[in-house]
Design an enzyme around this catalytic site. Structure first.
Site, short mmCIF file in Angstrom:
data_model
loop_
_atom_site.label_atom_id
_atom_site.label_comp_id
_atom_site.label_asym_id
_atom_site.label_seq_id
_atom_site.Cartn_x
_atom_site.Cartn_y
_atom_site.Cartn_z
N ASN A 158 0.56 -6.07 10.45
CA ASN A 158 0.66 -4.72 9.92
C ASN A 158 -0.34 -3.83 10.67
O ASN A 158 -1.51 -4.18 10.78
CB ASN A 158 0.32 -4.77 8.42
CG ASN A 158 0.46 -3.42 7.75
OD1 ASN A 158 0.68 -2.40 8.41
ND2 ASN A 158 0.31 -3.40 6.43
N THR A 212 0.84 -1.20 0.00
CA THR A 212 0.00 0.00 0.00
C THR A 212 0.87 1.25 0.00
O THR A 212 0.58 2.22 -0.70
CB THR A 212 -0.95 -0.04 1.21
OG1 THR A 212 -1.65 -1.26 1.15
CG2 THR A 212 -1.92 1.10 1.20
N SER A 234 -3.18 -2.62 7.96
CA SER A 234 -3.29 -3.65 6.94
C SER A 234 -4.54 -3.45 6.10
O SER A 234 -5.64 -3.28 6.63
CB SER A 234 -3.33 -5.01 7.64
OG SER A 234 -3.48 -6.01 6.70
N SER A 235 -4.36 -3.49 4.77
CA SER A 235 -5.54 -3.35 3.90
C SER A 235 -6.30 -4.67 3.97
O SER A 235 -5.73 -5.70 3.67
CB SER A 235 -5.13 -3.08 2.47
OG SER A 235 -3.97 -2.30 2.43
#
Ligand code: ADP
Ligand code: MG
Length: 1018
Positions: free
Chosen positions: A157, A112, A160-161
């Protein structure tokens, strides 16, 4: 790569194709490590960029860095995400071919961030106009919004996506970004209702609770404490040190307005977010096996308000399910466990669909409306290969997606390599690589693939379950080389597999998938909630839950098929574009800077298929370059090619490599490029270049002096030429001035043209602004006639324009003013004062003081009736003073003018009527008074004699009389006195004199004396 060649000893190779031992994974990882330690996080495999997450700010993303990469050849500078961005951009512009940049890697590897860096690069370096600025802003601002709703803190993360994202950036023909479009994949909806330990729900929930203003929270019925919400406490970590929810909230609120959300939409959106939190707090009572009932009514109250639904209907939906028995729809009560999962299903559905709505809304705001033929750069930021202890349906989809991307990657890389060889006329040497089509087919093939089997199991009547699905898998594809199950596996494998698992042998390795819950994930159970949500008054939800959906009797597509279809579409999109790749690697699991965990990295190198990639790229030759570039770089190494080669480029390169002693197997010459098989050949050449540079150093030091001298000479020549031109111009001008009065001749034509030109330009700037403005620039002699013609034309044009603009009322007014001017101009003293005053309208309604006094009398007597008739046709009415013929007593009256007579009225009574036919003439003085006499025919017995009147609007009144009675030529303007008939042959006299003020009175001599002030000196 040229920069790679220069830098190779210090920090490993900048391009893996230059690795001597290119098949060794250890050498590959060692190269990565060396560079990582030096903070060099980027390395190429040909044109693929490998990026290792540094977990610290490296100061390599400044504007200066962007400038350094802008418009520069890929291989001339060190590897960077900006080089990839710039390369795609330039290919798009020069080859007019759509591009895409595929970013992959596991969670936390920096995908990202990479996609944001690319977007920023375009926002800063691409040309822009005012309108484009807003598009750039929106493109950039779409990120914080999508991240708030689609990202979460996970163990891997902090940001995090939790969805896959493909974003098109559209560019116009000038190369300015003008629009965008986003496709989203597989939002991890389960996170809404459950989070693993140490993880959080989507950021937006915490941002709202931390950052939302007091009265907003009050309106939403929320408390500023995440611990209060069941959906936020599952992971037991509402606060994260690396995240500032409060300031993120502000960023998101601002971004929403930049993207174009209005206040109502934001409110609807936040109502939904708050509703999800309230839904999570709904609790049930009841026996384990009995019917569940809701024990938290406050939540229902809030939900009913926030979602705009009926509380009772909602309650019902959360405790019952819809079943279809014998074709009839029935409601059946839910037990505790079922009710809780119905509640969670509703939360997930609401959140998931709102997220899709959000993406659509952003798309609408990024939509590029003006041109159809935009060029496109697509950015794909999608989850990498995932292998956990426990892998479910979600991992299955993600890994299937990666399998497809790998297939695309191999196909396209191989294809582009083959194409290049073919274009260059070099025989293609086949490369060994693993074609993962077999695995893709296993997953997606029609009727036989895993997804088809899953669909069939989901949709078939009867008692389908996760286990029956597993059995079906065993029966149908059990013999496949890339699939096994606990039952089918050999003893060794069986030990590491659960009974409810099947194992896929992916290109990247083996993954065991648990079938538990796979059916419910794939097929949303028949619950009542779509019906409830369709009734919602929330404007977002009405779009998310379409009523048409309820009527659609077809069984909905399963989630797996939906994913397969959307993936196929994505592949189609990517195939139509020229791809570039960014492969992200995460150096350690602790999110720590400077830590290089070799085991973890080896794992990723494998899963990203990097070794495969390198092998394909190194298929035949490690290095290839256009002849021109190669010759330019190395020409100093051969006496024939130094300092310049005059013949064909190919011959120059051939001469050069022969001189360098390249053996035939070490290189090939294509149509436009040289191909070098081994890096060592190239390195030897590069070393020779280094040595040569030193010996050339001396001469190089002299060369600036020579170049400077040349350049100065060129500059001096240019300056002298400019001066010569200037002197000629001045000379011609002076000569022209001397001959200016002569006929046109070569000596003066330049000057005359200049004078004409400047007069016309001056005229253009100083044209009169209105018809009354008589100014006009003085023309030069040569243009006097033309100037006069122009002036007339221009005036005519202005007058014509003026006339066209006048409306009928104004025209009428002007006509009356013309008559007044004919009669009174220069004849009566108060005429000038009347000019700027508008003449009153001709209707009685405009003189309301008369009308009401008349109308009540209408039906009383015939005289009044007559008045009424006259009154309804009058064209003009004005208050006047009438002076008696004998005693000159002043009496207030009204004078009305109709189409055929003048009438004198006292309030409602008609006092005197003078037919225009009997009106002989009108007398008035030349002074400023308002006294006038209407002379009437004396034979008319009915008339009592001439009438002496006085009006405060004398010019207006007499002009009207003159027009109505058609007596324009019968108005006499007298100097000293007026004689008039009193009746029965007697005469009266009015004397006019100038004085200081207006005075009308009977004088001692029996005359009426009028003294009028002098207004205008003659
Ligand atoms: N190029 C980079 N420079 C500095 N830090 C980075 C970089 N790329 C990633 N990071 C750090 O790693 C974190 C995770 O990166 P992210 O792009 O969200 O991973 P992914 O999208 O692959 O899951 C970021 O929040 C950031 O702290
Ligand atoms: Mg991400």
């Amino acid at each position: 790569m040229e920069s790679a060649l220069t830098a190779r000893d210090r920090v490993g190779v900048q391009d893996f194709v230059l690795l001597e031992n290119h098949t060794s994974e250890a050498a590959f990882i060692e190269n990565l490590r060396k560079r990582f330690k030096e903070n060099l996080i980027y390395t190429y495999i040909g044109s693929v960029l490998v990026s290792v997450n540094p977990y610290k700010d490296l100061e390599i993303y400044t504007k200066n860095h962007m400038e350094r990469y802008r418009g520069v050849n890929f291989y001339e500078v060190s590897p960077h995400i900006y080089a990839v961005s710039d390369n795609s951009y330039r290919s798009m512009r020069t080859e007019r071919k759509d591009q895409c940049i595929l970013i992959s890697g596991e969670s936390g590897a920096g995908k990202t961030e990479a996609s944001k860096k690319i977007l920023q690069y375009y926002a800063v370096t691409c040309p822009a106009s005012d309108q484009v600025e807003t598009v750039k802003d929106r493109l950039l601002q779409s990120n914080p919004v999508l991240e708030a709703f689609g990202n979460a803190k996970t163990l891997r993360n902090d940001n995090s996506s939790r969805f896959g994202k493909y974003m098109d950036i559209q560019f116009d023909f000038k190369g300015a970004p003008v629009g965008g479009h986003i496709l989203n994949y597989l939002l991890e909806k389960s996170r809404v209702v459950h989070q693993n330990h140490g993880e959080r729900n989507f950021h937006i929930f915490y941002q709202l609770i931390e950052g939302g203003e007091e009265d907003l929270l009050r309106r939403l019925g929320l408390e500023r404490n995440p611990q209060q919400y069941q959906y936020l406490v599952k992971g037991n970590c509402p606060k994260v040190s690396s995240i500032n929810d409060r300031s993120d909230w502000k960023v998101v609120r601002k971004a929403l307005s930049v993207i174009g959300f209005n206040e109502d939409e934001v409110e609807d959106l936040l109502n939904i977010i708050a509703s999800v939190l309230h839904l999570g707090n709904i609790q049930y009572g009841g026996e384990d096996s009995g019917n569940a009932y809701i024990t938290t009514d406050t939540q229902i109250k809030y939900l009913a308000r926030l979602l705009g639904v009926d509380g009772l209907v909602l309650k019902d939906a959360l405790t019952h399910k819809k079943i279809i028995a014998k074709g009839e729809e029935l409601k059946s009560p839910l037990n505790l466990e079922q009710a809780a999962s119905a509640r969670d299903a509703l939360s997930k559905a609401v959140y998931g669909r709102t997220f899709t709505w959000l993406v659509n809304k952003i798309n609408a705001s990024l939509a590029y409306k003006t041109y159809k033929n935009a060029s496109v750069i697509g950015l794909l930021d999608i989850y990498g290969f995932e292998v956990f202890q426990h892998n479910s349906f979600e991992q299955f989809c993600i890994n299937y997606c990666n399998e497809k991307l790998q297939q695309l990657f191999i196909e396209l890389t191989l294809k582009s390599e083959q194409d290049e060889y073919e274009a260059e006329g070099i025989t293609w040497e086949p490369v060994q690589y693993f074609n993962n089509k077999i695995i893709c087919d296993l997953v997606e093939e029609k009727f036989k693939g895993i997804i088809s089997i899953l669909d069939e199991e989901c949709l078939r009547p009867g008692d389908a379950s996760d286990i029956t699905f597993l059995e079906k898998l065993e029966n149908t594809v059990g013999g496949h080389a890339h699939l096994t199950t606990h039952k089918l596996a050999d003893g060794k494998t069986r030990k590491v597999m659960g009974r409810e698992e099947f194992r896929l042998l992916h290109y990247a390795g083996e993954v065991n998938y648990n079938v538990n819950g796979v059916l419910s994930c794939t097929h949303s159970l028949c619950v009542v909630h779509p019906q409830v949500m369709c009734m919602s008054e929330n404007r977002i939800l009405t779009q998310c839950f379409d009523r048409a959906e309820l009527k659609d009797s077809k069984r909905p597509e399963t989630a797996a098929t939906q994913f397969k279809t959307s993936l196929a579409k994505l592949m189609e999109i990517l195939m139509s574009k020229e791809p570039s790749y960014v492969r992200c690697i995460k150096p350690n699991d602790a999110k720590q800077a400077g830590r290089f965990d070799e085991v973890l990295i080896r794992h990723q190198v494998k899963y990203l298929g990097l070794m495969e990639n390198l092998r394909v790229r190194r298929a035949g030759f490690a290095y290839r370059r256009h002849y021109e570039t190669f010759l330019q770089r190395y020409k100093s190494l051969c006496p024939e090619t130094w300092p310049s080669w005059q013949g064909k480029l190919a011959d120059g390169v051939s001469t050069l490599v022969k001189h360098l002693g390249y053996k035939p197997e070490e290189y090939k010459l294509g149509r436009s490029k040289i191909f070098i098989r081994f890096p060592k050949t190239l390195f030897a050449t590069e070393d020779a270049l280094e040595t040569r540079k030193h010996s050339l150093g001396e001469r190089e030091r002299e060369s600036p002096v020579v170049v400077q001298a040349w350049w100065r000479g060129i500059l001096a020549c240019r300056r002298a030429q400019r001066k010569r031109q200037a002197a000629n111009t001045i000379r011609r001008f002076i000569k022209g001035f001397i001959y200016r009065h002569n006929e046109r001749c070569p000596e003066n034509e330049y000057f005359l043209d200049y004078v004409r030109y400047s007069f016309l330009m001056k005229l253009r700037r100083n044209l009169p602004k209105s018809v009354l403005d008589k100014s006009w620039p003085t023309p030069p002699t040569a243009l006097i006639e033309a100037s006069e013609q122009l002036r007339k034309l221009y005036m005519q044009n202005m007058v014509w324009g003026y006339c066209k603009r006048i409306n009928p009322e104004w025209k009428h007014q002007l006509e009356q003013k013309m008559v007044a001017s004919e009669i009174f101009r220069n004849k009566k003293d108060n005429y000038p004062q009347s000019v700027p005053k508008l003449f009153m309208a001709h209707c009685l309604c405009d003189t309301p003081s008369i009308f009401p006094t008349v109308s009540p009398l209408v039906d009383c007597n015939t005289k009044s009736l007559k008045i009424y008739e006259t009154l309804f046709t009058p064209q003009y009415a004005v208050p006047v003073t009438k002076y008696d013929r004998k005693g000159y007593k002043a009496r207030p009256r009204q004078l009305l003018l109709t189409s055929n007579c003048a009438v004198i009225v006292e309030e409602a009574k008609l006092k005197q009527r003078i037919d225009y036919a009997t009106l002989k003439g009108i007398s008035v003085s030349s002074l400023s008074d308002g006294v006038f006499v209407l002379h009437v025919l004396t034979e008319d017995k009915k008339q009592k004699g001439d009438v002496v009147l006085q009006s405060d609007h004398i010019i207006e009144t007499l002009t009207k009389v003159a027009i109505c009675a058609d007596k324009v030529n019968s108005i006499n303007i007298n100097q000293g006195s007026i004689t008039f008939m009193v009746g029965q042959g007697k005469e009266g006299i009015i004397d006019f004199t100038s004085g200081s003020e207006l005075l009308v009175a009977k004088a001692k001599n029996g005359h009426l004396s009028v003294t009028a002030p002098r207004l205008n000196s003659r």
